[in-house]
Design a protein around this motif. Structure first.
Motif, PDB file in Angstrom:
ATOM      1  N   LEU A  75       0.742  -1.246  -0.067  1.00 12.63           N
ATOM      2  CA  LEU A  75      -0.040   0.215   0.077  1.00 12.63           C
ATOM      3  C   LEU A  75       0.790   1.292   0.059  1.00 12.63           C
ATOM      4  CD1 LEU A  75      -2.704  -1.072   2.710  1.00 12.63           C
ATOM      5  CD2 LEU A  75      -2.738  -1.120   0.023  1.00 12.63           C
ATOM      6  N   ALA A  76       2.050   1.275   0.658  1.00 17.39           N
ATOM      7  CA  ALA A  76       2.704   2.556   0.915  1.00 17.39           C
ATOM      8  C   ALA A  76       3.741   2.638  -0.549  1.00 17.39           C
ATOM      9  CB  ALA A  76       3.839   2.421   1.935  1.00 17.39           C
ATOM     10  N   LEU A  77       3.725   1.726  -1.083  1.00 17.61           N
ATOM     11  CA  LEU A  77       4.771   1.795  -2.571  1.00 17.61           C
ATOM     12  C   LEU A  77       3.571   2.226  -3.305  1.00 17.61           C
ATOM     13  CD1 LEU A  77       7.007   0.877  -3.817  1.00 17.61           C
ATOM     14  CD2 LEU A  77       6.364  -1.340  -4.394  1.00 17.61           C
ATOM     15  N   GLU A  78       2.149   1.876  -3.464  1.00 19.59           N
ATOM     16  CA  GLU A  78       1.389   2.328  -4.355  1.00 19.59           C
ATOM     17  C   GLU A  78       1.170   3.970  -4.083  1.00 19.59           C
ATOM     18  OE1 GLU A  78      -2.646   0.890  -3.950  1.00 19.59           O
ATOM     19  OE2 GLU A  78      -2.061  -1.031  -4.487  1.00 19.59           O
ATOM     20  N   GLY A  82       2.636   5.743  -7.043  1.00 20.56           N
ATOM     21  CA  GLY A  82       1.621   5.538  -7.913  1.00 20.56           C
ATOM     22  C   GLY A  82       1.105   4.186  -8.202  1.00 20.56           C
ATOM     23  N   ARG A  83      -0.256   3.795  -8.405  1.00 23.19           N
ATOM     24  CA  ARG A  83      -0.526   2.384  -8.452  1.00 23.19           C
ATOM     25  C   ARG A  83      -0.156   2.002  -9.646  1.00 23.19           C
ATOM     26  NH1 ARG A  83      -6.187   0.935  -6.585  1.00 23.19           N
ATOM     27  NH2 ARG A  83      -5.899  -1.205  -6.232  1.00 23.19           N
ATOM     28  N   THR A  84       0.015   2.666 -10.814  1.00 27.29           N
ATOM     29  CA  THR A  84       0.369   1.917 -12.170  1.00 27.29           C
ATOM     30  C   THR A  84       2.149   1.538 -11.924  1.00 27.29           C
ATOM     31  OG1 THR A  84      -0.946   3.235 -13.469  1.00 27.29           O
ATOM     32  CG2 THR A  84       0.939   2.171 -14.621  1.00 27.29           C
ATOM     33  N   ALA A  85       2.870   2.379 -11.249  1.00 26.05           N
ATOM     34  CA  ALA A  85       4.232   1.970 -11.126  1.00 26.05           C
ATOM     35  C   ALA A  85       4.325   0.835 -10.056  1.00 26.05           C
ATOM     36  CB  ALA A  85       5.166   3.343 -10.556  1.00 26.05           C
ATOM     37  N   ALA A  86       3.636   0.973  -8.985  1.00 28.71           N
ATOM     38  CA  ALA A  86       3.557  -0.098  -8.054  1.00 28.71           C
ATOM     39  C   ALA A  86       3.281  -1.524  -8.728  1.00 28.71           C
ATOM     40  CB  ALA A  86       2.798   0.361  -6.836  1.00 28.71           C
ATOM     41  N   GLU A  87       2.317  -1.332  -9.774  1.00 28.54           N
ATOM     42  CA  GLU A  87       1.947  -2.615 -10.374  1.00 28.54           C
ATOM     43  C   GLU A  87       3.008  -3.042 -11.530  1.00 28.54           C
ATOM     44  OE1 GLU A  87      -1.794  -1.633 -12.337  1.00 28.54           O
ATOM     45  OE2 GLU A  87      -2.976  -1.652 -10.531  1.00 28.54           O
ATOM     46  N   ALA A  88       3.791  -2.134 -11.791  1.00 28.66           N
ATOM     47  CA  ALA A  88       5.092  -2.517 -12.671  1.00 28.66           C
ATOM     48  C   ALA A  88       6.114  -3.223 -11.771  1.00 28.66           C
ATOM     49  CB  ALA A  88       5.617  -1.509 -13.430  1.00 28.66           C
ATOM     50  N   VAL A  89       6.322  -2.801 -10.491  1.00 28.96           N
ATOM     51  CA  VAL A  89       7.348  -3.275  -9.583  1.00 28.96           C
ATOM     52  C   VAL A  89       6.667  -4.716  -9.427  1.00 28.96           C
ATOM     53  CG1 VAL A  89       8.096  -3.245  -7.229  1.00 28.96           C
ATOM     54  CG2 VAL A  89       8.033  -1.305  -8.742  1.00 28.96           C
ATOM     55  N   THR A  90       5.600  -4.859  -8.973  1.00 33.60           N
ATOM     56  CA  THR A  90       4.970  -6.221  -8.644  1.00 33.60           C
ATOM     57  C   THR A  90       4.986  -7.141  -9.776  1.00 33.60           C
ATOM     58  OG1 THR A  90       3.497  -5.142  -6.944  1.00 33.60           O
ATOM     59  CG2 THR A  90       2.865  -7.132  -8.017  1.00 33.60           C
ATOM     60  N   GLY A  94       7.226  -9.703  -8.475  1.00 30.42           N
ATOM     61  CA  GLY A  94       6.278 -10.704  -7.940  1.00 30.42           C
ATOM     62  C   GLY A  94       5.399 -10.075  -6.722  1.00 30.42           C
ATOM     63  N   GLU A  95       4.048 -10.593  -6.635  1.00 28.65           N
ATOM     64  CA  GLU A  95       3.343  -9.885  -5.497  1.00 28.65           C
ATOM     65  C   GLU A  95       3.746 -10.260  -4.260  1.00 28.65           C
ATOM     66  OE1 GLU A  95      -1.465  -9.972  -4.843  1.00 28.65           O
ATOM     67  OE2 GLU A  95      -0.724 -10.296  -6.836  1.00 28.65           O
ATOM     68  N   PRO A  96       3.914  -9.269  -3.317  1.00 37.47           N
ATOM     69  CA  PRO A  96       4.261  -9.850  -1.903  1.00 37.47           C
ATOM     70  C   PRO A  96       3.129 -10.878  -1.393  1.00 37.47           C
ATOM     71  CG  PRO A  96       3.577  -7.374  -2.159  1.00 37.47           C
ATOM     72  CD  PRO A  96       3.675  -8.127  -3.356  1.00 37.47           C
ATOM     73  N   VAL A  97       3.612 -11.742  -0.429  1.00 36.63           N
ATOM     74  CA  VAL A  97       3.004 -12.638  -0.044  1.00 36.63           C
ATOM     75  C   VAL A  97       3.098 -12.488   1.489  1.00 36.63           C
ATOM     76  CG1 VAL A  97       2.654 -15.147   0.664  1.00 36.63           C
ATOM     77  CG2 VAL A  97       3.546 -14.443  -1.636  1.00 36.63           C
ATOM     78  N   THR A  98       1.575 -11.964   2.165  1.00 42.47           N
ATOM     79  CA  THR A  98       1.577 -11.673   3.597  1.00 42.47           C
ATOM     80  C   THR A  98       1.927 -12.798   4.493  1.00 42.47           C
ATOM     81  OG1 THR A  98      -0.751 -12.127   3.704  1.00 42.47           O
ATOM     82  CG2 THR A  98       0.030 -10.088   2.843  1.00 42.47           C
ATOM     83  N   ARG A  99       2.143 -12.822   5.643  1.00 42.03           N
ATOM     84  CA  ARG A  99       2.303 -13.551   6.745  1.00 42.03           C
ATOM     85  C   ARG A  99       1.057 -14.610   6.819  1.00 42.03           C
ATOM     86  NH1 ARG A  99       2.355 -10.494  11.352  1.00 42.03           N
ATOM     87  NH2 ARG A  99       4.285  -9.867  10.728  1.00 42.03           N
ATOM     88  N   ASN A 100       0.092 -13.944   6.697  1.00 43.24           N
ATOM     89  CA  ASN A 100      -1.417 -14.838   6.464  1.00 43.24           C
ATOM     90  C   ASN A 100      -1.381 -15.830   5.466  1.00 43.24           C
ATOM     91  OD1 ASN A 100      -2.258 -13.525   8.937  1.00 43.24           O
ATOM     92  ND2 ASN A 100      -3.551 -12.103   7.870  1.00 43.24           N
ATOM     93  N   GLU A 101      -1.064 -15.224   4.165  1.00 43.29           N
ATOM     94  CA  GLU A 101      -0.899 -16.160   3.044  1.00 43.29           C
ATOM     95  C   GLU A 101       0.042 -17.126   3.266  1.00 43.29           C
ATOM     96  OE1 GLU A 101      -2.470 -12.814  -0.150  1.00 43.29           O
ATOM     97  OE2 GLU A 101      -0.530 -12.726   0.372  1.00 43.29           O
TER      98      GLU A 101
END
Length: 135
Positions: A75-78, A82-90, A94-101
């Motif tokens: 969320l902080a990266l977005e 910005g959301r588009t750039a954060a999506e490019a980073v992801t 790769g998409e971060p995996v949370t502790r719960n996931e």
């Protein structure tokens, strides 16, 4: 007019929600101190979208909010780039995996005997039912 450049970010909304959810356990001032902010109003400024969260502050803020650091970082990266750039980073890293996931992944591996099961239509439908989502 007071400008709120980060007012509609998912992070501002998330921080506001978590502060409300934690209200019975700790005050907003306590959250600010735990996150390492000298000025307790910083949490208010983040919630209102007046200020963004510095990326190096994410681990302590996540701890104070009792939230997963990977999720808060996303969320902080977005918010930061910005959301588009954060999506490019992801897309690249790769998409971060949370502790719960990670807990879900461990359970799937255990339940499947570490057989690397393919996600079938049936298993996808079952997972969606767990969360009350349509198939």
């Amino acid at each position: 007019m007071n400008r709120k450049p980060h007012e509609d970010t998912r992070l501002a909304n998330y921080v506001e929600r978590r502060v409300l959810e934690l209200k019975s356990k700790k005050s907003q001032a306590e959250i600010a101190v735990q996150a390492g902010y000298v000025n307790q109003n910083m949490i208010t400024m983040i919630k209102q979208g007046r200020s963004k969260v510095a990326l190096d502050r994410v681990p302590t803020l996540a701890l104070a909010l009792e939230a997963d650091p990977a999720f808060v970082m996303q969320l902080a990266l977005e918010q930061a780039i910005g959301r588009t750039a954060a999506e490019a980073v992801t897309e690249v890293f790769g998409e971060p995996v949370t502790r719960n996931e990670r807990g879900w992944l461990r359970e799937i591996r255990s339940a499947s005997g570490n057989s690397d099961p393919r996600l079938t239509c049936r298993s996808q439908t079952t997972i969606r039912k767990i969360f009350g989502r349509p198939a």
